[in-house]
Design a protein around this motif. Structure first.
Motif, PDB file in Angstrom:
ATOM      1  N   PRO A 140       0.801  -1.220   0.000  1.00  0.00           N
ATOM      2  CA  PRO A 140       0.000   0.000   0.000  1.00  0.00           C
ATOM      3  C   PRO A 140       0.841   1.280   0.000  1.00  0.00           C
ATOM      4  N   LEU A 141       0.446   2.192  -0.874  1.00  0.00           N
ATOM      5  CA  LEU A 141       1.038   3.518  -1.015  1.00  0.00           C
ATOM      6  C   LEU A 141      -0.109   4.510  -0.913  1.00  0.00           C
ATOM      7  N   VAL A 142      -0.114   5.337   0.138  1.00  0.00           N
ATOM      8  CA  VAL A 142      -1.217   6.254   0.396  1.00  0.00           C
ATOM      9  C   VAL A 142      -0.758   7.673   0.068  1.00  0.00           C
ATOM     10  N   LEU A 143      -1.516   8.347  -0.806  1.00  0.00           N
ATOM     11  CA  LEU A 143      -1.194   9.698  -1.265  1.00  0.00           C
ATOM     12  C   LEU A 143      -2.158  10.688  -0.615  1.00  0.00           C
ATOM     13  N   ARG A 163      -1.228   7.143 -11.771  1.00  0.00           N
ATOM     14  CA  ARG A 163      -0.909   6.456 -13.028  1.00  0.00           C
ATOM     15  C   ARG A 163       0.462   5.799 -12.963  1.00  0.00           C
ATOM     16  N   ALA A 164       1.426   6.477 -12.383  1.00  0.00           N
ATOM     17  CA  ALA A 164       2.801   5.959 -12.364  1.00  0.00           C
ATOM     18  C   ALA A 164       2.979   4.773 -11.415  1.00  0.00           C
ATOM     19  N   PHE A 165       2.301   4.779 -10.271  1.00  0.00           N
ATOM     20  CA  PHE A 165       2.582   3.772  -9.250  1.00  0.00           C
ATOM     21  C   PHE A 165       1.550   2.643  -9.152  1.00  0.00           C
ATOM     22  N   ALA A 166       0.347   2.821  -9.687  1.00  0.00           N
ATOM     23  CA  ALA A 166      -0.673   1.770  -9.604  1.00  0.00           C
ATOM     24  C   ALA A 166      -0.261   0.463 -10.276  1.00  0.00           C
ATOM     25  N   PRO A 167       0.582   0.466 -11.302  1.00  0.00           N
ATOM     26  CA  PRO A 167       0.996  -0.830 -11.860  1.00  0.00           C
ATOM     27  C   PRO A 167       1.839  -1.675 -10.898  1.00  0.00           C
ATOM     28  N   HIS A 168       2.381  -1.061  -9.839  1.00  0.00           N
ATOM     29  CA  HIS A 168       3.292  -1.776  -8.948  1.00  0.00           C
ATOM     30  C   HIS A 168       2.862  -1.776  -7.478  1.00  0.00           C
ATOM     31  N   TYR A 169       1.933  -0.902  -7.118  1.00  0.00           N
ATOM     32  CA  TYR A 169       1.519  -0.743  -5.728  1.00  0.00           C
ATOM     33  C   TYR A 169       0.000  -0.641  -5.661  1.00  0.00           C
ATOM     34  N   ARG A 170      -0.530  -0.879  -4.474  1.00  0.00           N
ATOM     35  CA  ARG A 170      -1.936  -0.561  -4.217  1.00  0.00           C
ATOM     36  C   ARG A 170      -1.950   0.900  -3.793  1.00  0.00           C
ATOM     37  N   VAL A 171      -2.439   1.762  -4.651  1.00  0.00           N
ATOM     38  CA  VAL A 171      -2.417   3.200  -4.406  1.00  0.00           C
ATOM     39  C   VAL A 171      -3.780   3.630  -3.865  1.00  0.00           C
ATOM     40  N   ILE A 172      -3.745   4.249  -2.705  1.00  0.00           N
ATOM     41  CA  ILE A 172      -4.954   4.749  -2.049  1.00  0.00           C
ATOM     42  C   ILE A 172      -4.801   6.258  -1.933  1.00  0.00           C
ATOM     43  N   ALA A 173      -5.775   6.988  -2.483  1.00  0.00           N
ATOM     44  CA  ALA A 173      -5.715   8.449  -2.463  1.00  0.00           C
ATOM     45  C   ALA A 173      -7.040   8.986  -1.912  1.00  0.00           C
ATOM     46  N   PRO A 174      -7.087   9.257  -0.612  1.00  0.00           N
ATOM     47  CA  PRO A 174      -8.336   9.743  -0.018  1.00  0.00           C
ATOM     48  C   PRO A 174      -8.530  11.247  -0.211  1.00  0.00           C
ATOM     49  N   ASP A 175      -9.778  11.666  -0.144  1.00  0.00           N
ATOM     50  CA  ASP A 175     -10.113  13.083  -0.015  1.00  0.00           C
ATOM     51  C   ASP A 175     -10.280  13.341   1.478  1.00  0.00           C
ATOM     52  N   ALA A 176      -9.517  14.280   2.003  1.00  0.00           N
ATOM     53  CA  ALA A 176      -9.641  14.621   3.425  1.00  0.00           C
ATOM     54  C   ALA A 176     -11.036  15.176   3.700  1.00  0.00           C
ATOM     55  N   ARG A 177     -11.458  15.045   4.931  1.00  0.00           N
ATOM     56  CA  ARG A 177     -12.775  15.550   5.327  1.00  0.00           C
ATOM     57  C   ARG A 177     -12.899  17.029   4.924  1.00  0.00           C
ATOM     58  N   GLY A 178     -14.034  17.356   4.281  1.00  0.00           N
ATOM     59  CA  GLY A 178     -14.273  18.731   3.836  1.00  0.00           C
ATOM     60  C   GLY A 178     -13.627  19.062   2.498  1.00  0.00           C
ATOM     61  N   HIS A 179     -13.031  18.089   1.838  1.00  0.00           N
ATOM     62  CA  HIS A 179     -12.370  18.285   0.545  1.00  0.00           C
ATOM     63  C   HIS A 179     -12.933  17.286  -0.461  1.00  0.00           C
ATOM     64  N   GLY A 180     -12.921  17.660  -1.726  1.00  0.00           N
ATOM     65  CA  GLY A 180     -13.350  16.747  -2.776  1.00  0.00           C
ATOM     66  C   GLY A 180     -14.731  16.188  -2.500  1.00  0.00           C
ATOM     67  N   ALA A 181     -14.850  14.874  -2.597  1.00  0.00           N
ATOM     68  CA  ALA A 181     -16.149  14.204  -2.411  1.00  0.00           C
ATOM     69  C   ALA A 181     -16.394  13.762  -0.969  1.00  0.00           C
ATOM     70  N   SER A 182     -15.507  14.077  -0.045  1.00  0.00           N
ATOM     71  CA  SER A 182     -15.718  13.715   1.363  1.00  0.00           C
ATOM     72  C   SER A 182     -16.663  14.703   2.033  1.00  0.00           C
ATOM     73  N   SER A 183     -17.381  14.211   3.034  1.00  0.00           N
ATOM     74  CA  SER A 183     -18.325  15.051   3.788  1.00  0.00           C
ATOM     75  C   SER A 183     -17.592  16.111   4.601  1.00  0.00           C
ATOM     76  N   ASN A 184     -18.290  17.193   4.860  1.00  0.00           N
ATOM     77  CA  ASN A 184     -17.794  18.174   5.815  1.00  0.00           C
ATOM     78  C   ASN A 184     -18.007  17.633   7.218  1.00  0.00           C
ATOM     79  N   ALA A 185     -17.207  18.084   8.136  1.00  0.00           N
ATOM     80  CA  ALA A 185     -17.346  17.661   9.528  1.00  0.00           C
ATOM     81  C   ALA A 185     -18.511  18.394  10.178  1.00  0.00           C
ATOM     82  N   THR A 186     -19.194  17.710  11.078  1.00  0.00           N
ATOM     83  CA  THR A 186     -20.247  18.349  11.863  1.00  0.00           C
ATOM     84  C   THR A 186     -19.821  18.497  13.317  1.00  0.00           C
ATOM     85  N   ARG A 187     -18.626  18.008  13.613  1.00  0.00           N
ATOM     86  CA  ARG A 187     -18.071  18.096  14.962  1.00  0.00           C
ATOM     87  C   ARG A 187     -16.547  18.027  14.842  1.00  0.00           C
TER      88      ARG A 187
END
Length: 182
Positions: A30-33, A49-73
């Motif tokens: 696992p390689l987390v970006l 694109r560069a690392f997925a052929p060799h690693y499990r690449v996980i790229a999260p959206d932090a809370r309140g960014h991208g498609a992640s929910s905003n925090a309520t607390r």
């Protein structure tokens, strides 16, 4: 666009305070970006694109960014990341973070060390409320604090070397990943 990027959709993980979005593509160690503030996981498209052929690449959206929910607390990004990694049954992982994402990587390594294999950070301090040292001194502190720590620079870049010079950044990251013990 590579087949890896084309076939990777944004997924979500439901938490007690909304959902966290992420991309999960490739197989292997696992390689987390972790993205910077005001960005989302797409700032890592070149690296996915560069690392997925060799690693499990996980790229999260932090809370309140991208498609992640905003925090309520109040929440802690390191705890969100730890929950995602546990949900995916992933770890220990190499965490790569820029700016805000780098702070999340450092905090996760300190607070959830069982989930972290190595940390690569760019343009990051700590989560301390006041910064008294320039970036170069912070890098020196991290290098001294981490077993087998090292620092390198991507020439002619500023805060976002992964986007400013992706070829050079990817080459440096690939060389680093190759040096990690099995």
């Amino acid at each position: 666009m590579s087949a890896f990027a084309e076939n990777s959709e944004t997924r979500s993980f439901t938490t007690c305070d909304g959902s966290l979005a992420y991309r999960d593509v490739g197989e292997g160690r696992p390689l987390v970006l972790l993205h910077a503030g005001f960005f989302d996981h797409s700032m890592w498209d070149e690296q996915i694109r560069a690392f997925a052929p060799h690693y499990r690449v996980i790229a999260p959206d932090a809370r309140g960014h991208g498609a992640s929910s905003n925090a309520t607390r109040p929440f802690r990004p390191a705890d969100d990341l730890a929950a995602l990694l546990r949900h995916l049954d992933v770890g220990p992982a190499v965490l790569v973070g820029v700016s805000m994402g780098g702070g999340t990587a450092v905090d996760t390594a300190l607070e959830h060390p069982e989930l972290v294999r190595a940390v690569v950070v760019c343009g990051v301090g700590t989560s301390e409320p006041y910064f008294e040292n320039p970036w170069s001194l912070m890098a020196e502190r991290l290098v001294r604090a981490v077993h087998d720590g090292r620092a390198v620079s991507v020439e002619n870049t500023a805060h976002f070397p992964n986007m400013e010079a992706p070829t050079e950044f990817n080459a440096l990251l690939a060389r680093f990943l190759e040096t990690l013990p099995n």
